[in-house]
Design a protein around this motif. Structure first.
Motif, PDB file in Angstrom:
ATOM      1  N   SER B 218     -37.117 -77.631 -26.683  1.00 27.58           N
ATOM      2  CA  SER B 218     -36.236 -78.610 -27.317  1.00 27.58           C
ATOM      3  C   SER B 218     -37.004 -79.339 -28.414  1.00 27.58           C
ATOM      4  O   SER B 218     -38.043 -79.951 -28.154  1.00 27.58           O
ATOM      5  CB  SER B 218     -35.747 -79.622 -26.276  1.00 27.58           C
ATOM      6  OG  SER B 218     -35.231 -80.766 -26.929  1.00 27.58           O
ATOM      7  N   HIS B 221     -36.504 -83.235 -27.458  1.00 32.09           N
ATOM      8  CA  HIS B 221     -37.064 -83.612 -26.157  1.00 32.09           C
ATOM      9  C   HIS B 221     -38.080 -82.534 -25.783  1.00 32.09           C
ATOM     10  O   HIS B 221     -37.820 -81.684 -24.924  1.00 32.09           O
ATOM     11  CB  HIS B 221     -35.956 -83.702 -25.104  1.00 32.09           C
ATOM     12  CG  HIS B 221     -34.899 -84.698 -25.431  1.00 32.09           C
ATOM     13  ND1 HIS B 221     -33.884 -84.459 -26.342  1.00 32.09           N
ATOM     14  CD2 HIS B 221     -34.715 -85.970 -25.003  1.00 32.09           C
ATOM     15  CE1 HIS B 221     -33.116 -85.533 -26.444  1.00 32.09           C
ATOM     16  NE2 HIS B 221     -33.598 -86.462 -25.645  1.00 32.09           N
ATOM     17  N   LYS B 263     -31.005 -81.749 -31.303  1.00 26.32           N
ATOM     18  CA  LYS B 263     -31.058 -83.196 -31.033  1.00 26.32           C
ATOM     19  C   LYS B 263     -30.781 -83.552 -29.579  1.00 26.32           C
ATOM     20  O   LYS B 263     -30.694 -84.734 -29.252  1.00 26.32           O
ATOM     21  CB  LYS B 263     -30.028 -83.907 -31.936  1.00 26.32           C
ATOM     22  CG  LYS B 263     -30.291 -83.711 -33.423  1.00 26.32           C
ATOM     23  CD  LYS B 263     -29.146 -84.255 -34.250  1.00 26.32           C
ATOM     24  CE  LYS B 263     -29.392 -83.966 -35.729  1.00 26.32           C
ATOM     25  NZ  LYS B 263     -28.205 -84.284 -36.552  1.00 26.32           N
ATOM     26  N   ASP B 264     -30.612 -82.554 -28.747  1.00 22.17           N
ATOM     27  CA  ASP B 264     -30.268 -82.817 -27.350  1.00 22.17           C
ATOM     28  C   ASP B 264     -30.826 -81.695 -26.477  1.00 22.17           C
ATOM     29  O   ASP B 264     -30.283 -80.585 -26.465  1.00 22.17           O
ATOM     30  CB  ASP B 264     -28.739 -82.909 -27.208  1.00 22.17           C
ATOM     31  CG  ASP B 264     -28.329 -83.081 -25.758  1.00 22.17           C
ATOM     32  OD1 ASP B 264     -29.200 -83.354 -24.906  1.00 22.17           O
ATOM     33  OD2 ASP B 264     -27.128 -82.932 -25.464  1.00 22.17           O
ATOM     34  N   ASN B 266     -30.641 -81.228 -23.438  1.00 19.27           N
ATOM     35  CA  ASN B 266     -29.768 -80.804 -22.343  1.00 19.27           C
ATOM     36  C   ASN B 266     -28.707 -79.810 -22.773  1.00 19.27           C
ATOM     37  O   ASN B 266     -27.978 -79.281 -21.933  1.00 19.27           O
ATOM     38  CB  ASN B 266     -29.076 -82.024 -21.716  1.00 19.27           C
ATOM     39  CG  ASN B 266     -30.023 -82.810 -20.847  1.00 19.27           C
ATOM     40  OD1 ASN B 266     -30.730 -82.247 -20.021  1.00 19.27           O
ATOM     41  ND2 ASN B 266     -30.072 -84.122 -21.053  1.00 19.27           N
ATOM     42  N   THR B 267     -28.561 -79.615 -24.092  1.00 16.38           N
ATOM     43  CA  THR B 267     -27.536 -78.700 -24.595  1.00 16.38           C
ATOM     44  C   THR B 267     -28.184 -77.396 -25.037  1.00 16.38           C
ATOM     45  O   THR B 267     -29.100 -77.394 -25.868  1.00 16.38           O
ATOM     46  CB  THR B 267     -26.772 -79.331 -25.773  1.00 16.38           C
ATOM     47  OG1 THR B 267     -26.054 -80.470 -25.283  1.00 16.38           O
ATOM     48  CG2 THR B 267     -25.796 -78.347 -26.391  1.00 16.38           C
ATOM     49  N   ARG B 292     -24.208 -78.729 -21.457  1.00 18.76           N
ATOM     50  CA  ARG B 292     -24.510 -79.996 -22.142  1.00 18.76           C
ATOM     51  C   ARG B 292     -25.185 -80.982 -21.212  1.00 18.76           C
ATOM     52  O   ARG B 292     -25.373 -82.140 -21.588  1.00 18.76           O
ATOM     53  CB  ARG B 292     -23.213 -80.599 -22.685  1.00 18.76           C
ATOM     54  CG  ARG B 292     -22.667 -79.841 -23.885  1.00 18.76           C
ATOM     55  CD  ARG B 292     -21.288 -80.321 -24.223  1.00 18.76           C
ATOM     56  NE  ARG B 292     -21.022 -80.228 -25.650  1.00 18.76           N
ATOM     57  CZ  ARG B 292     -19.811 -80.304 -26.170  1.00 18.76           C
ATOM     58  NH1 ARG B 292     -18.758 -80.508 -25.403  1.00 18.76           N
ATOM     59  NH2 ARG B 292     -19.633 -80.216 -27.482  1.00 18.76           N
TER      60      ARG B 292
END
Lengths: 88, 363
Positions: B218, B221, B263-264, B266-267, B292
């Motif tokens: 990521s 993250h 930008k995420d 978890n996605t 997501r």
């Protein structure tokens, strides 16, 4: 001098006309050719300077299948460096 | 915003340019030649294009003018093994294909990594010269790597950590995940928790032999990592200390690519397929799975994708997301190319008639 012909598939890096080269083995004459046409080298030899697996070499009409680089040539020899055929 | 979409195919490199509503064909390079991977710079001026010419070996070309002209470079090569032993000479390694390329980091301008079968190479001079990474090559665990779908193991994923360019993780099929913290001098295996159901029971959690199909970090993250594995999806939330298997993905756990939202963490997106000897969309319906919430749940996205009698498989580099996270591109083994403007909710067919697609990439 040995005459060395390259497959037309290598036209962008190899001379279109036969190249005259000196030497007593396929390795000798290819070394001589590569000195003058260095771009061909990596298309014919791999990282370890072995003939690439799917390159076929004929010396005086005989398909050399083993120990290609050590195969003897005479000053009157003709060497063909060809692409083995495959699909795709 | 990405202005180009690079599509590596079995018959050349196709470049698409963004316009107001879609992507338009912009240029074709190396027409007829198998393009294994492409690495563009962010400004699309410098582009590396790796060819796999089969008979004539792996080749590497570079453009510094956005593809107007190309220069052939000496590709990465293994050091020559000097030996009089014929068997040793025959076994000596040769690069069969460039599987992956990555910029070495913003603090290392002009430097890049290249992954092959399976050596990792580094260039400090924009590809003019290459050095085998001896640290990874000499790692004892490498002796247990093996090929997955190819004769030799393939180093297909290179993740340069956005926090520290000396931290680089690579994935090998079949050789698991390995990471360096010191720019490639030393490496450690980072596959605790990965599971290989194709191995004998007592070796299924051996981290060294895992068939990682794709690895992604990521960007936002960076402690979070995703793997699409031969037999499952895995997520890591502790910065390459351990992996958890995700069993909630619908349709199939088999697939090749994974893309992570910029930008995420978890996605992430996956493209499931019927395992393993079959390798086509389950029931002939092409879908994309999106999570997501870090893999707790998935949505199956299919609007705009072929449903029924579909044989499009998406290879490991065949799915990409741009830096906004909105635009996706996906290319298939049967030459289908789709884009999505809304995170995969809707897909638009750009063309159904390309040669088999190996890789897609935005820049």
């Amino acid at each position: 001098m040995v005459k060395v012909h390259f497959t037309s598939h290598l036209r962008h890096v190899a001379p279109s006309d036969p190249v005259e080269a000196a030497g007593a083995t396929v390795a000798d004459v290819l070394t001589d050719v590569f000195a003058r046409h260095p771009a061909v080298r990596g298309y014919v030899l791999d990282d370890q300077d072995r003939i690439r697996l799917h390159i076929a070499v004929f010396v005086d009409g005989t398909h050399v299948r083993k120990d290609i680089l050590a195969a003897p040539v005479t000053p009157a020899s003709e060497v063909y460096v060809l692409q083995a055929l495959s699909g795709g | 915003m990405a202005e180009r979409l690079y599509v590596s195919t079995r018959k050349g490199l196709l470049v698409y340019a963004r316009d107001a509503k879609t992507w338009k064909h912009h240029a074709t390079h190396f027409l007829g030649a198998p393009v294994s991977i492409v690495l563009p710079s962010a400004d699309n001026q410098t582009v590396f294009c790796a060819l796999n010419l089969g008979h004539f070996g792996a080749k590497l070309h570079r453009s510094t003018d956005g593809g107007v002209t190309w220069t052939e470079l000496e590709p990465p090569k293994y050091p020559k093994v000097e030996t009089s032993d014929a068997a040793e000479k025959e076994k000596a390694p040769a690069v069969a294909q460039l599987w992956s390329m990555a910029w070495a980091g913003p603090d290392k301008p002009g430097a890049l990594w290249a992954g092959t079968t399976p050596g990792l190479f580094y260039s400090k001079d924009l590809g003019a010269t290459w050095e085998l990474n001896e640290g990874l090559w000499n790692m004892p665990e490498r002796a247990r790597w093996f090929g997955g779908g190819t004769i030799d193991p393939a180093l297909h994923a290179i993740c340069v950590d956005p926090r520290n360019s000396n931290r680089v993780a690579v994935a090998v099929s079949c050789g698991g995940v390995t990471v360096t913290e010191d720019g490639g001098k030393t490496w450690r295996v980072a596959g605790k928790g990965l599971r290989a159901e194709f191995m004998p029971p007592d070796q299924q959690f051996d981290p060294v032999i895992q068939d990682v199909h794709m690895l992604a970090q990521s960007p936002s993250h960076p402690q979070m990592w995703w793997v699409q594995h031969h037999n499952g999806i895995f997520v890591c939330t502790d910065d390459l200390q351990s992996w958890d298997e995700i069993t909630t993905a619908p349709i199939s756990h088999f697939g090749f690519p994974v893309a992570v939202h910029p930008k995420d963490g978890n996605t992430a997106w996956f493209v499931p397929a019927k395992k393993d000897e079959h390798r086509y969309p389950v029931d002939g319906n092409m879908v994309v799975n999106r999570t997501r919430d870090g893999g707790k749940t998935f949505e199956t996205l299919r609007r705009g994708l072929p449903q029924g009698q579909c044989f499009d498989l998406v290879y490991r580099h065949g799915l990409a997301v741009d830096e906004t996270g909105d635009h996706l591109a996906m290319g298939s083994t049967t030459g289908g190319l789709w884009t999505s403007p809304n995170g995969g909710d809707d897909w638009m067919l750009l063309t159904a008639h390309l040669a088999p697609i190996y890789a897609v990439r935005f820049a």
